[in-house]
Design a protein around this motif. Structure first.
Motif, PDB file in Angstrom:
ATOM      1  N   TRP A  10       0.852  -1.184   0.000  1.00 10.69           N
ATOM      2  CA  TRP A  10       0.000   0.000   0.000  1.00 10.69           C
ATOM      3  C   TRP A  10       0.886   1.231   0.000  1.00 10.69           C
ATOM      4  N   CYS A  11       0.469   2.268  -0.705  1.00 13.28           N
ATOM      5  CA  CYS A  11       1.260   3.504  -0.760  1.00 13.28           C
ATOM      6  C   CYS A  11       0.347   4.690  -1.046  1.00 13.28           C
ATOM      7  N   PHE A  12       0.896   5.862  -0.823  1.00 12.37           N
ATOM      8  CA  PHE A  12       0.206   7.069  -1.242  1.00 12.37           C
ATOM      9  C   PHE A  12       0.375   7.205  -2.748  1.00 12.37           C
ATOM     10  N   ILE A  13      -0.517   7.899  -3.387  1.00  9.97           N
ATOM     11  CA  ILE A  13      -0.372   8.159  -4.811  1.00  9.97           C
ATOM     12  C   ILE A  13       0.798   9.113  -4.989  1.00  9.97           C
ATOM     13  N   GLY A  14       1.677   8.800  -5.886  1.00  5.66           N
ATOM     14  CA  GLY A  14       2.848   9.630  -6.119  1.00  5.66           C
ATOM     15  C   GLY A  14       3.400   9.371  -7.500  1.00  5.66           C
ATOM     16  N   GLY A  15       4.518   9.964  -7.782  1.00  8.03           N
ATOM     17  CA  GLY A  15       5.147   9.777  -9.075  1.00  8.03           C
ATOM     18  C   GLY A  15       6.184  10.852  -9.312  1.00  8.03           C
ATOM     19  N   PHE A  16       6.601  10.978 -10.542  1.00  3.95           N
ATOM     20  CA  PHE A  16       7.643  11.915 -10.911  1.00  3.95           C
ATOM     21  C   PHE A  16       7.059  13.113 -11.637  1.00  3.95           C
ATOM     22  N   ARG A  17       7.759  14.228 -11.501  1.00  2.00           N
ATOM     23  CA  ARG A  17       7.386  15.436 -12.238  1.00  2.00           C
ATOM     24  C   ARG A  17       7.927  15.350 -13.651  1.00  2.00           C
ATOM     25  N   GLU A  18       7.147  15.871 -14.574  1.00  2.13           N
ATOM     26  CA  GLU A  18       7.634  15.999 -15.933  1.00  2.13           C
ATOM     27  C   GLU A  18       8.408  17.307 -16.044  1.00  2.13           C
ATOM     28  N   LYS A  19       9.208  17.460 -17.091  1.00  5.37           N
ATOM     29  CA  LYS A  19       9.974  18.693 -17.283  1.00  5.37           C
ATOM     30  C   LYS A  19       9.050  19.901 -17.266  1.00  5.37           C
ATOM     31  N   LYS A  20       9.495  20.937 -16.572  1.00  4.18           N
ATOM     32  CA  LYS A  20       8.787  22.218 -16.472  1.00  4.18           C
ATOM     33  C   LYS A  20       7.415  22.104 -15.801  1.00  4.18           C
ATOM     34  N   GLU A  21       7.188  21.038 -15.067  1.00  3.36           N
ATOM     35  CA  GLU A  21       5.921  20.832 -14.368  1.00  3.36           C
ATOM     36  C   GLU A  21       6.140  21.144 -12.884  1.00  3.36           C
ATOM     37  N   SER A  22       5.239  21.895 -12.290  1.00  2.00           N
ATOM     38  CA  SER A  22       5.348  22.173 -10.850  1.00  2.00           C
ATOM     39  C   SER A  22       4.947  20.927 -10.061  1.00  2.00           C
ATOM     40  N   PHE A  23       5.317  20.916  -8.788  1.00  2.16           N
ATOM     41  CA  PHE A  23       4.921  19.787  -7.938  1.00  2.16           C
ATOM     42  C   PHE A  23       3.400  19.705  -7.843  1.00  2.16           C
ATOM     43  N   GLU A  24       2.748  20.853  -7.766  1.00  2.60           N
ATOM     44  CA  GLU A  24       1.295  20.879  -7.679  1.00  2.60           C
ATOM     45  C   GLU A  24       0.660  20.290  -8.940  1.00  2.60           C
ATOM     46  N   GLN A  25       1.189  20.658 -10.105  1.00  3.15           N
ATOM     47  CA  GLN A  25       0.672  20.118 -11.370  1.00  3.15           C
ATOM     48  C   GLN A  25       0.903  18.611 -11.440  1.00  3.15           C
ATOM     49  N   ALA A  26       2.066  18.164 -10.981  1.00  2.22           N
ATOM     50  CA  ALA A  26       2.376  16.734 -10.998  1.00  2.22           C
ATOM     51  C   ALA A  26       1.404  15.959 -10.115  1.00  2.22           C
TER      52      ALA A  26
END
Length: 104
Positions: A16-32
């Motif tokens: 089990w985990c929290f939803i997460g992942g990586f940011r794309e180039k030029k993407e803010s953490f909020e957008q990710a």
């Protein structure tokens, strides 16, 4: 919390985990965060809050929860804080709970 598995016997490979992942180039953490939550649950979230370095959270409404969609071999569920100790959690989720458990 999210849990993915390829078969009933691979629970240890997919905790089990929290939803997460990586940011794309030029993407803010909020957008990710918004993109990953929508990809994993089908829910579009509005407000994202900064918690600490590399940690953000978003609050869901009842309407969000009622519209959640899960992918094949994916479980999405909600747990009370006292239930978390009974779950097999990913390392990053365990670390977050140890550091920020008071936010849950």
């Amino acid at each position: 919390m999210m849990h993915k598995q390829k078969s009933p016997i691979d629970e240890e490979q997919h905790p089990w985990c929290f939803i997460g992942g990586f940011r794309e180039k030029k993407e803010s953490f909020e957008q990710a965060l918004k993109r990953r939550v929508e990809k994993e649950t089908g829910v579009k979230i509005e407000n994202v809050e900064f918690v600490s370095e590399l940690c953000y959270q978003a609050r869901l409404t009842d309407d969000n929860v009622n519209k959640m969609q899960r992918a094949e071999n994916q479980l999405l569920d909600f747990f009370a804080p006292r239930e978390l100790s009974k779950l097999f959690l990913s390392n990053s989720t365990q670390q977050f709970i140890s550091k920020h458990g008071n936010l849950i």
